[in-house]
Design an enzyme around this catalytic site. Structure first.
Site, mmCIF file in Angstrom:
data_model
loop_
_atom_site.group_PDB
_atom_site.id
_atom_site.type_symbol
_atom_site.label_atom_id
_atom_site.label_comp_id
_atom_site.label_asym_id
_atom_site.label_seq_id
_atom_site.Cartn_x
_atom_site.Cartn_y
_atom_site.Cartn_z
ATOM 1 N N HIS A 1 -8.108 -5.352 -1.364
ATOM 2 C CA HIS A 1 -6.869 -4.753 -0.873
ATOM 3 C C HIS A 1 -6.291 -5.538 0.315
ATOM 4 C CE1 HIS A 1 -4.106 -1.334 -0.382
ATOM 5 N NE2 HIS A 1 -4.294 -1.452 0.917
ATOM 6 N N ASP B 1 -9.494 -4.349 -5.594
ATOM 7 C CA ASP B 1 -9.012 -3.310 -4.685
ATOM 8 C C ASP B 1 -9.809 -2.022 -4.879
ATOM 9 O OD1 ASP B 1 -7.453 -1.634 -3.037
ATOM 10 O OD2 ASP B 1 -5.618 -2.706 -3.582
ATOM 11 N N CYS C 1 0.848 -1.193 0.000
ATOM 12 C CA CYS C 1 0.000 0.000 0.000
ATOM 13 C C CYS C 1 0.890 1.252 0.000
ATOM 14 C CB CYS C 1 -0.963 -0.037 1.183
ATOM 15 S SG CYS C 1 -2.260 1.235 1.127
#
Length: 373
Positions: free
Chosen positions: A343, A314, A161
């Site tokens: 995600h 995601d 991320c």
């Protein structure tokens, strides 16, 4: 009284208490209902809140609120260690979620010496931390101590991320020692950020006023954005868990995920200011125009073998944000793997141990030095 009737009564009682608590949550409007609703789910299910980061580890290095954690392999096969850099918004232990559902545990059992940066909880000392401080000091020290503790000259840097964005910037500025790079759900083209790119534009979002007012950006401010992106799901998933109240594994996973989600931390103010301005508002990162400590972050300087891991479902780091990465780096060996998960599903879903992590582990192993070399 039969056990079936007892479970039924417990379920009905839980539904009533849950409805009352939901009404309280709606009235008081907290951003995260976990503290209110957890005791009710525990009582109805008989499942207790699971422990965080269950894999044994030691602390190798500390600096301010940051810690470098080491997860040693039971039987180490690979000299090349793995260093995880996670986001500054949430806690690192989503990587070490639950026994049998831990990416870190999986990699240690595959024979890797694994390290993870725990950013801790930023306080006044982190308020004025810059990207140059973060990368040139904290991440650089984490790399040095990882190499020292593992007895290796190179490592695999694994960014996840926003932590992947930071790690890419680090690998651009300090490429020495980075043998492999794994970018998992990592934003690079912020113009493709969907509603988050819209919300953070200068016409709608005055980041200077926010940081000047708060210093470190409070977690409740950050969490409000995720709440607005999916307001209904925040509440309905607590009703969904009642349908699975007699499934201990389901409830355990649910409580662990909600606990992690409720454990957000403040975002260091000056790092946040530049992140919003340079990445979301001007999209300088993927253009090689973002500057850190007076030096441009040019991803073409990254020559390490690169694995780009994308979650096709995601909604935070949208796939188009990550897809351009292989074409932006200078790596001759660059590959993209896509998985039909969300995600967080890359590191915590039930599919991960069989569908996601084996492919990632095999890619890293094929590019790591074995212990005997």
């Amino acid at each position: 009284m039969s056990s079936t009737f007892q479970r039924f009564r417990s379920f009905v009682s839980g539904q009533v208490e849950l409805s009352r608590s939901l009404a309280q949550v709606v009235q008081e409007r907290p951003l995260n209902p976990y503290p209110y609703l957890r005791p009710i789910i525990e009582k109805a299910s008989g499942v207790r809140e699971p422990p965080i980061s269950p894999t044994p580890h030691s602390v190798v290095y500390t600096r301010g609120s940051m810690r470098l954690l080491r997860y040693s392999a039971p039987h180490r096969r690979w000299r090349t260690p793995i260093l995880f850099a996670y986001s500054l918004i949430n806690r690192w232990y989503i990587l070490d979620f639950l026994p049998g559902r831990s990416l870190i545990e999986y990699l240690t059992r595959a024979g890797f010496d694994v390290y993870a940066i725990d950013w801790g909880v930023p306080g006044p000392d982190e308020q004025h931390l810059s990207w140059a401080d973060l990368l040139g000091d904290l991440v650089r020290q984490a790399v040095r101590w990882t190499l020292r503790a593992s007895g290796s000259e190179e490592l695999t840097l694994y960014g996840y991320c926003m932590g992947g964005t930071l790690a890419l910037a680090y690998a651009s500025l300090y490429p020495q020692g980075v043998r492999n790079f794994v970018a998992q759900a990592t934003p690079v083209d912020f113009s493709q950020g969907g509603v988050y790119a819209l919300w953070t534009q200068p016409d709608h979002f005055d980041v200077d006023s926010l940081v000047d007012a708060y210093g470190n950006v409070p977690s409740r401010v950050l969490e409000s954005g995720f709440l607005m992106a999916a307001p209904v799901q925040r509440m309905t998933r607590w009703l969904d868990v009642c349908r699975h109240i007699d499934e201990p594994e389901y409830v355990t996973t649910f409580l662990a995920m909600e606990r992690w989600g409720a454990d957000a931390v403040p975002f260091p103010g000056e790092v946040y200011r530049q992140y919003i301005k340079d990445c979301y508002q001007q999209n300088l990162f993927c253009q090689g125009r973002m500057e850190v400590g007076g030096e441009r972050v040019d991803l073409r300087r990254i020559r390490a073998s690169l694995l780009n891991v994308i979650a096709e479902q995601d909604t935070i780091a949208l796939p188009p944000m990550s897809e351009p990465l292989p074409g932006l780096v200078g790596s001759q060996d660059a590959q993209t793997l896509r998985f039909p998960v969300g995600h967080i599903g890359l590191s915590a879903s039930s599919k991960s141990p069989t569908k996601v992590w084996p492919a990632i582990s095999e890619w890293i192993a094929a590019r790591s030095r074995p212990m005997e070399s």
